[in-house]
Design a protein around this motif. Structure first.
Motif, PDB file in Angstrom:
ATOM      1  N   THR A 167       0.830  -1.199   0.000  1.00 20.30           N
ATOM      2  CA  THR A 167       0.000   0.000   0.000  1.00 20.30           C
ATOM      3  C   THR A 167       0.866   1.251   0.000  1.00 20.30           C
ATOM      4  OG1 THR A 167      -1.799  -1.131   1.179  1.00 20.30           O
ATOM      5  CG2 THR A 167      -1.788   1.277   1.241  1.00 20.30           C
ATOM      6  N   THR A 177       3.705   1.473  -1.336  1.00 22.28           N
ATOM      7  CA  THR A 177       4.235   1.561  -2.695  1.00 22.28           C
ATOM      8  C   THR A 177       3.203   2.156  -3.651  1.00 22.28           C
ATOM      9  OG1 THR A 177       5.632  -0.381  -2.311  1.00 22.28           O
ATOM     10  CG2 THR A 177       5.228   0.242  -4.604  1.00 22.28           C
ATOM     11  N   ALA A 178       1.960   1.720  -3.527  1.00 24.18           N
ATOM     12  CA  ALA A 178       0.920   2.178  -4.440  1.00 24.18           C
ATOM     13  C   ALA A 178       0.361   3.547  -4.071  1.00 24.18           C
ATOM     14  CB  ALA A 178      -0.222   1.152  -4.476  1.00 24.18           C
ATOM     15  N   GLU A 179       0.347   3.856  -2.768  1.00 19.17           N
ATOM     16  CA  GLU A 179      -0.209   5.123  -2.300  1.00 19.17           C
ATOM     17  C   GLU A 179       0.836   5.849  -1.434  1.00 19.17           C
ATOM     18  OE1 GLU A 179      -4.049   4.589  -0.434  1.00 19.17           O
ATOM     19  OE2 GLU A 179      -4.387   2.760  -1.607  1.00 19.17           O
ATOM     20  N   ALA A 238       1.106   8.629  -0.179  1.00 15.82           N
ATOM     21  CA  ALA A 238       0.647   9.510   0.905  1.00 15.82           C
ATOM     22  C   ALA A 238       0.768   8.841   2.275  1.00 15.82           C
ATOM     23  CB  ALA A 238      -0.806   9.924   0.668  1.00 15.82           C
ATOM     24  N   TRP A 239       0.801   7.515   2.308  1.00 13.94           N
ATOM     25  CA  TRP A 239       0.956   6.810   3.579  1.00 13.94           C
ATOM     26  C   TRP A 239       2.333   7.042   4.199  1.00 13.94           C
ATOM     27  CZ3 TRP A 239      -2.585   5.058   6.686  1.00 13.94           C
ATOM     28  CH2 TRP A 239      -3.822   4.659   6.176  1.00 13.94           C
TER      29      TRP A 239
END
Length: 224
Positions: free
Chosen positions: A121, A123-125, A127-128
């Motif tokens: 997640t 990697t994909a987002e 903002a985390w």
């Protein structure tokens, strides 16, 4: 007889303590100081091993279970921050706060997206990164302290590579392979830093205790 024995043990312990001339007077490196230094070095080593192993597992097997390495990494960093000798208390407290915020962010993320998908997640987002970034910011602070005090090249590498990698991923200016390469290099540098510290005199990590005593004096702080 018991009192004489206790007095003798105290005298032996005092003689074993190393005395140094500091900026604001003489000070001693006690056995407690040396124990704290050893604990700090072991905690830093735990952090380095976990960081390196986690990234290695991520690259070779995948991110599903690599999140488990965040646990010993966070524990190691937290213990290192507990035993590290930083005489500027606001800076020390700031690093502890960053560590706590990063741990809290990791817990929130695990609860929100699930532990198995945490790393994928991130990697994909990107903002985390804001959630777990403070944890790595605290680690960067440790690297900066080590470079500032000892000038170790691996410490400055650690200090620069982590924020560059995280900001590069957050901004989308770096590919995933470059980010992983930078983080992998930072992890190896942390491992080298931790291992090399075991050959140093404990007094080097303790630093000038007379400065700490001076800064702890309210009147001295007012003068500053």
């Amino acid at each position: 007889m018991t009192n004489n024995t206790q007095s003798l043990n105290s005298d032996i312990a005092a003689m074993a303590e190393k005395e140094f001339e500091g900026v604001y007077g003489r000070y001693r490196i006690t056995s407690t100081d040396e124990l704290e230094v050893q604990r700090y070095r072991l905690a830093l080593l735990l952090c380095g091993v976990a960081f390196t192993a986690g990234l290695g597992q991520w690259l070779m097997i995948g991110p599903t279970w690599a999140w488990l390495w965040l646990l010993p990494m966070s524990i190691g960093l937290g213990l290192a921050l507990n035993w590290i000798h930083i005489y500027l208390r606001p800076l020390h407290q700031a690093l502890k706060l960053l560590w706590a915020l990063g741990c809290l962010g990791a817990v929130v993320m695990a609860w929100s997206v699930g532990t198995d998908t945490m790393l994928s997640t991130v990697t994909a987002e990107p903002a985390w990164i804001w959630a777990i970034g403070p944890l790595f910011a605290a680690l960067t602070g440790v690297g900066f302290k080590e470079f500032f005090c000892f000038g170790r090249p691996e410490a400055i590498g650690l200090t620069l590579l982590i924020p560059i990698a995280l900001l590069g991923h957050l901004s989308g200016l770096m590919s995933g392979s470059i980010v992983m390469g930078l983080l992998g290099s930072a992890a190896l540098l942390l491992l080298v830093l931790a291992l090399r510290k075991f050959g140093m005199d404990a007094a080097a990590d303790v630093g000038d205790k007379s400065v700490f005593a001076y800064l702890s004096n309210p009147q001295a702080n007012e003068a500053l």
